[in-house]
Design a protein around this motif. Structure first.
Motif, PDB file in Angstrom:
ATOM      1  N   GLY A  60      27.482  46.868  43.112  1.00  0.00           N
ATOM      2  CA  GLY A  60      28.715  47.558  42.737  1.00  0.00           C
ATOM      3  C   GLY A  60      29.910  47.050  43.525  1.00  0.00           C
ATOM      4  N   TRP A  61      29.706  46.709  44.800  1.00  0.00           N
ATOM      5  CA  TRP A  61      30.793  46.132  45.592  1.00  0.00           C
ATOM      6  C   TRP A  61      31.229  44.794  44.996  1.00  0.00           C
ATOM      7  CZ3 TRP A  61      34.100  47.756  49.145  1.00  0.00           C
ATOM      8  CH2 TRP A  61      33.818  48.920  49.857  1.00  0.00           C
ATOM      9  N   ARG A  62      30.284  44.000  44.524  1.00  0.00           N
ATOM     10  CA  ARG A  62      30.650  42.742  43.859  1.00  0.00           C
ATOM     11  C   ARG A  62      31.515  43.031  42.646  1.00  0.00           C
ATOM     12  NH1 ARG A  62      28.503  40.205  39.348  1.00  0.00           N
ATOM     13  NH2 ARG A  62      28.856  37.939  39.259  1.00  0.00           N
ATOM     14  N   GLU A  63      31.122  44.033  41.882  1.00  0.00           N
ATOM     15  CA  GLU A  63      31.890  44.414  40.696  1.00  0.00           C
ATOM     16  C   GLU A  63      33.298  44.885  41.092  1.00  0.00           C
ATOM     17  OE1 GLU A  63      30.819  45.129  36.355  1.00  0.00           O
ATOM     18  OE2 GLU A  63      29.666  44.303  38.012  1.00  0.00           O
ATOM     19  N   PHE A  64      33.369  45.645  42.176  1.00  0.00           N
ATOM     20  CA  PHE A  64      34.653  46.151  42.669  1.00  0.00           C
ATOM     21  C   PHE A  64      35.564  44.988  43.066  1.00  0.00           C
ATOM     22  CE2 PHE A  64      37.011  48.395  46.284  1.00  0.00           C
ATOM     23  CZ  PHE A  64      37.878  49.074  45.428  1.00  0.00           C
ATOM     24  N   GLY A  65      34.998  43.963  43.674  1.00  0.00           N
ATOM     25  CA  GLY A  65      35.790  42.795  44.038  1.00  0.00           C
ATOM     26  C   GLY A  65      36.429  42.139  42.830  1.00  0.00           C
ATOM     27  N   HIS A  66      35.693  42.029  41.735  1.00  0.00           N
ATOM     28  CA  HIS A  66      36.253  41.443  40.516  1.00  0.00           C
ATOM     29  C   HIS A  66      37.277  42.371  39.873  1.00  0.00           C
ATOM     30  CE1 HIS A  66      32.898  38.632  40.963  1.00  0.00           C
ATOM     31  NE2 HIS A  66      33.561  37.847  40.145  1.00  0.00           N
ATOM     32  N   HIS A  67      37.045  43.669  39.979  1.00  0.00           N
ATOM     33  CA  HIS A  67      38.021  44.653  39.492  1.00  0.00           C
ATOM     34  C   HIS A  67      39.350  44.473  40.235  1.00  0.00           C
ATOM     35  CE1 HIS A  67      39.216  48.603  37.841  1.00  0.00           C
ATOM     36  NE2 HIS A  67      39.745  48.845  39.043  1.00  0.00           N
ATOM     37  N   LEU A  68      39.281  44.333  41.555  1.00  0.00           N
ATOM     38  CA  LEU A  68      40.495  44.166  42.355  1.00  0.00           C
ATOM     39  C   LEU A  68      41.192  42.848  42.030  1.00  0.00           C
ATOM     40  CD1 LEU A  68      39.219  45.382  45.847  1.00  0.00           C
ATOM     41  CD2 LEU A  68      40.749  46.619  44.302  1.00  0.00           C
ATOM     42  N   LEU A  69      40.423  41.770  41.924  1.00  0.00           N
ATOM     43  CA  LEU A  69      41.035  40.469  41.663  1.00  0.00           C
ATOM     44  C   LEU A  69      41.749  40.459  40.320  1.00  0.00           C
ATOM     45  CD1 LEU A  69      41.498  37.527  42.499  1.00  0.00           C
ATOM     46  CD2 LEU A  69      39.326  36.964  41.373  1.00  0.00           C
ATOM     47  N   PHE A  70      41.156  41.090  39.322  1.00  0.00           N
ATOM     48  CA  PHE A  70      41.771  41.104  37.997  1.00  0.00           C
ATOM     49  C   PHE A  70      43.092  41.875  38.016  1.00  0.00           C
ATOM     50  CE2 PHE A  70      42.533  43.079  33.861  1.00  0.00           C
ATOM     51  CZ  PHE A  70      42.554  41.958  33.042  1.00  0.00           C
ATOM     52  N   HIS A  71      43.083  43.045  38.645  1.00  0.00           N
ATOM     53  CA  HIS A  71      44.273  43.899  38.616  1.00  0.00           C
ATOM     54  C   HIS A  71      45.300  43.523  39.681  1.00  0.00           C
ATOM     55  CE1 HIS A  71      42.837  46.634  35.539  1.00  0.00           C
ATOM     56  NE2 HIS A  71      41.658  46.680  36.141  1.00  0.00           N
ATOM     57  N   PHE A  72      44.854  42.863  40.738  1.00  0.00           N
ATOM     58  CA  PHE A  72      45.760  42.483  41.824  1.00  0.00           C
ATOM     59  C   PHE A  72      45.544  40.999  42.122  1.00  0.00           C
ATOM     60  CE2 PHE A  72      44.390  46.910  42.300  1.00  0.00           C
ATOM     61  CZ  PHE A  72      45.617  47.564  42.214  1.00  0.00           C
ATOM     62  N   PRO A  73      45.984  40.118  41.231  1.00  0.00           N
ATOM     63  CA  PRO A  73      45.607  38.703  41.293  1.00  0.00           C
ATOM     64  C   PRO A  73      46.179  37.936  42.474  1.00  0.00           C
ATOM     65  CG  PRO A  73      47.246  39.078  39.577  1.00  0.00           C
ATOM     66  CD  PRO A  73      46.801  40.431  40.042  1.00  0.00           C
ATOM     67  N   LYS A  74      47.089  38.520  43.242  1.00  0.00           N
ATOM     68  CA  LYS A  74      47.657  37.808  44.384  1.00  0.00           C
ATOM     69  C   LYS A  74      46.837  37.981  45.664  1.00  0.00           C
ATOM     70  CE  LYS A  74      52.437  37.929  42.693  1.00  0.00           C
ATOM     71  NZ  LYS A  74      53.839  38.321  43.000  1.00  0.00           N
ATOM     72  N   THR A  75      45.785  38.814  45.613  1.00  0.00           N
ATOM     73  CA  THR A  75      45.059  39.145  46.839  1.00  0.00           C
ATOM     74  C   THR A  75      44.315  37.981  47.492  1.00  0.00           C
ATOM     75  OG1 THR A  75      43.226  39.976  45.485  1.00  0.00           O
ATOM     76  CG2 THR A  75      44.821  41.589  46.320  1.00  0.00           C
ATOM     77  N   PRO A  76      43.960  36.886  46.807  1.00  0.00           N
ATOM     78  CA  PRO A  76      43.335  35.790  47.548  1.00  0.00           C
ATOM     79  C   PRO A  76      44.235  35.185  48.623  1.00  0.00           C
ATOM     80  CG  PRO A  76      42.823  35.583  45.223  1.00  0.00           C
ATOM     81  CD  PRO A  76      43.846  36.682  45.349  1.00  0.00           C
ATOM     82  N   LYS A  77      45.557  35.386  48.510  1.00  0.00           N
ATOM     83  CA  LYS A  77      46.470  34.790  49.489  1.00  0.00           C
ATOM     84  C   LYS A  77      47.418  35.801  50.133  1.00  0.00           C
ATOM     85  CE  LYS A  77      48.223  30.781  49.086  1.00  0.00           C
ATOM     86  NZ  LYS A  77      49.016  29.599  48.655  1.00  0.00           N
ATOM     87  N   GLU A  78      47.578  36.957  49.519  1.00  0.00           N
ATOM     88  CA  GLU A  78      48.544  37.925  50.019  1.00  0.00           C
ATOM     89  C   GLU A  78      47.848  39.243  50.354  1.00  0.00           C
ATOM     90  OE1 GLU A  78      51.796  38.388  47.330  1.00  0.00           O
ATOM     91  OE2 GLU A  78      52.085  36.218  47.055  1.00  0.00           O
ATOM     92  N   ASN A  79      48.408  39.961  51.315  1.00  0.00           N
ATOM     93  CA  ASN A  79      47.849  41.243  51.713  1.00  0.00           C
ATOM     94  C   ASN A  79      47.832  42.208  50.535  1.00  0.00           C
ATOM     95  OD1 ASN A  79      47.588  40.513  54.480  1.00  0.00           O
ATOM     96  ND2 ASN A  79      49.749  40.981  54.806  1.00  0.00           N
ATOM     97  N   PHE A  80      46.685  42.843  50.322  1.00  0.00           N
ATOM     98  CA  PHE A  80      46.632  43.907  49.316  1.00  0.00           C
ATOM     99  C   PHE A  80      47.545  45.059  49.734  1.00  0.00           C
ATOM    100  CE2 PHE A  80      44.962  47.886  47.686  1.00  0.00           C
ATOM    101  CZ  PHE A  80      44.747  47.588  46.342  1.00  0.00           C
ATOM    102  N   ASN A  81      47.498  45.388  51.005  1.00  0.00           N
ATOM    103  CA  ASN A  81      48.345  46.451  51.554  1.00  0.00           C
ATOM    104  C   ASN A  81      49.613  45.815  52.117  1.00  0.00           C
ATOM    105  OD1 ASN A  81      49.565  48.520  52.924  1.00  0.00           O
ATOM    106  ND2 ASN A  81      47.781  49.090  54.138  1.00  0.00           N
TER     107      ASN A  81
END
Length: 492
Positions: A289-310
């Motif tokens: 489920g955590w793996r799934e959550f990671g993809h959920h976050l990446l899809f909705h917040f696509p800048k997170t690989p390089k920018e702070n989510f918070n």
């Protein structure tokens, strides 16, 4: 007679492959294709360890297709040019593929679909990687989830009753296994048929000898599920935290390359439990489920690989980039045994135990105060399971800047962590041979005996754990404007 192209990407399997099943059902023959176009991934093109895995996984897929009378046709990109060239060579009527969720892949696939449909080619995409599409799960307010527990509470009932697809019956391949379509683009000839070997995915220098413990490919993934079910599932809830034991599934690279799906894993484990009438699969399903959550976050917040989510962390005062400290961290020469063990395991095998991943990340971002992106990029190059969604989520979780993250003031103490989860030092002794004969507590903190440390040849600690922890907390408070009422610092 109608032909469809099945465009393989990170779905390198035949069973539970929705795109392959749909193509086989709707068309007389299929053409299995892999297009190598790393430039389309930009700075997140597969790293060296991932390329090693990809080579062997493609070979395994080609062998599976060969047994069924087909072959994997390999092309160089750009992807649109390659597919158009094959369509022209084979008179294919449709292209089928399984979806990817990285931002650049989404943009590429949308543009490719539009272009092919304008050419009169039918295009169909499917979900082969996730239990639930990121856009199909949301809060009651219709917003994407930012916290794992309510996300999992919503997702968990949805996975019941899902069954994997079998390998399609009677697969017929365009041209059979001997077909070699000399497909070239109509323009400049840059795209052409090639071979897996010619992709040059393997390293020139043989640094991957330790990767021999892995078996990439669909069968290797299925075998690993069986090993996990027999050896580790029964004590997974506790055993997954012990790096000296094989208490985890080690399925992450197989999942990343799509050699197995979460539906297949869940089904296999349920069948195992039903036969044995033992073990609880819920702790492991939650980790999926955590793996799934990671993809959920990446899809909705696509800048997170390089920018702070918070964005509150955008003002965080990181230390200047320290090339010397980074080099010692990468080489496993920090003088902190559990950290060095993890970094050496990573270099030797392309993998690192998840508990240790948190510890090496905490040392880099908290004690050395190096930006989390520096660590994320090293993991990207050296992990066989490097996955953009999970890499970004994991590093930001430890750094404190991510969704549902560990608070910044939660700083792991690597000594107490190794004493707790590697009490006999077995993991450290394996990967840090300088400490193989360290007595008692010295395997966790060899600097406590200066004579032993000198004789061992092991380096002194790169940083003082106590003072660097205080420095990190000071930097954090300053970035928050020194607000009153901050939660107390916590060390683990």
């Amino acid at each position: 007679m109608s032909t469809a192209i099945v465009w393989f990407r990170r779905d390198l399997r035949l069973a539970d492959n929705p795109a392959l099943t749909a193509a086989a059902k709707a068309h007389d023959t299929v053409l299995a294709v892999y297009v190598h176009a790393p430039e389309e991934d930009g700075e997140w093109a597969p790293g060296a360890a991932s390329r090693w895995w990809l080579h062997h996984s493609l070979k395994a897929l080609d062998a599976s297709l060969d047994r069924l009378g087909g072959r994997l046709h390999v092309m160089r990109g750009p992807s649109l040019d390659a597919l158009r060239a094959l369509i022209a060579a084979t008179d294919a009527e449709a292209v089928y593929f399984n979806r990817l969720y990285e931002p650049r892949a989404i943009r590429r696939d949308k543009a490719l679909r539009k272009a092919l449909e304008a050419d009169g080619i039918a295009v169909a995409s499917c979900n082969a990687a996730l239990w639930c599409e990121p856009w199909d799960i949301a809060t009651k307010q219709g917003e994407p989830y930012r916290v794992f527990t309510p996300f999992w509470r919503n997702l968990r009932p949805r996975i019941e009753g899902l069954e994997p697809l079998p390998v399609p019956d009677g697969l017929a391949f365009a041209g059979g296994k001997d077909a070699l379509w000399e497909a070239r683009p109509r323009a400049n000839g840059a795209t052409a048929s090639t071979t897996i070997e010619n992709l040059q995915l393997l390293p020139t220098l043989d640094w991957a000898r330790g990767f021999a413990e892995w078996t990439p490919g669909e069968q290797g993934a299925l075998d690993m599920v069986g090993i996990f079910a027999d050896d580790a599932l029964g004590h997974y809830a506790d055993g997954r935290d012990l790096p000296a034991r094989h208490g985890t599934s080690r399925l992450s690279p197989h999942l990343h390359f799509g050699e197995i799906s979460p539906v297949q894993i869940a089904t296999s484990l349920r069948e195992h439990v039903a036969r044995r009438r033992s073990a609880d699969i819920e702790p492991y399903l939650r980790q999926l489920g955590w793996r799934e959550f990671g993809h959920h976050l990446l899809f909705h917040f696509p800048k997170t690989p390089k920018e702070n989510f918070n964005p509150a962390f955008d003002g965080m005062r990181w230390a200047p980039r320290d090339a010397h400290a980074l080099r010692r961290w990468k080489k496993g020469l920090t003088g902190i045994p559990i950290v060095d063990a993890g970094m050496r395991e990573l270099w030797a095998t392309g993998w690192m135990h998840n508990r240790v991943r948190m510890l090496v990340a905490s040392l880099l971002t908290k004690n050395l105060r190096q930006h989390w992106l520096l660590g994320a990029k090293w993991f990207w190059d050296t992990l066989v399971d490097a996955d953009l969604a999970n890499n970004a989520m994991g590093w930001q979780w430890v750094a404190g800047s991510g969704a549902d993250a560990a608070p910044y003031f939660r700083i792991f103490n690597p000594v107490t962590q190794s004493e707790k989860f590697d009490p006999d030092g077995a993991y450290i002794r394996r990967w840090v041979p300088e400490l193989a004969k360290a007595p008692g507590r010295l395997v966790h903190a060899p600097w406590e005996d200066a004579d032993f440390l000198r004789r061992s040849g092991y380096p002194k600690p790169i940083v003082d754990l106590k003072s660097s922890r205080e420095d990190a907390l000071t930097a954090y408070r300053q970035s928050r404007g020194g607000r009153a009422g901050e939660a107390p610092a916590r060390e683990e």
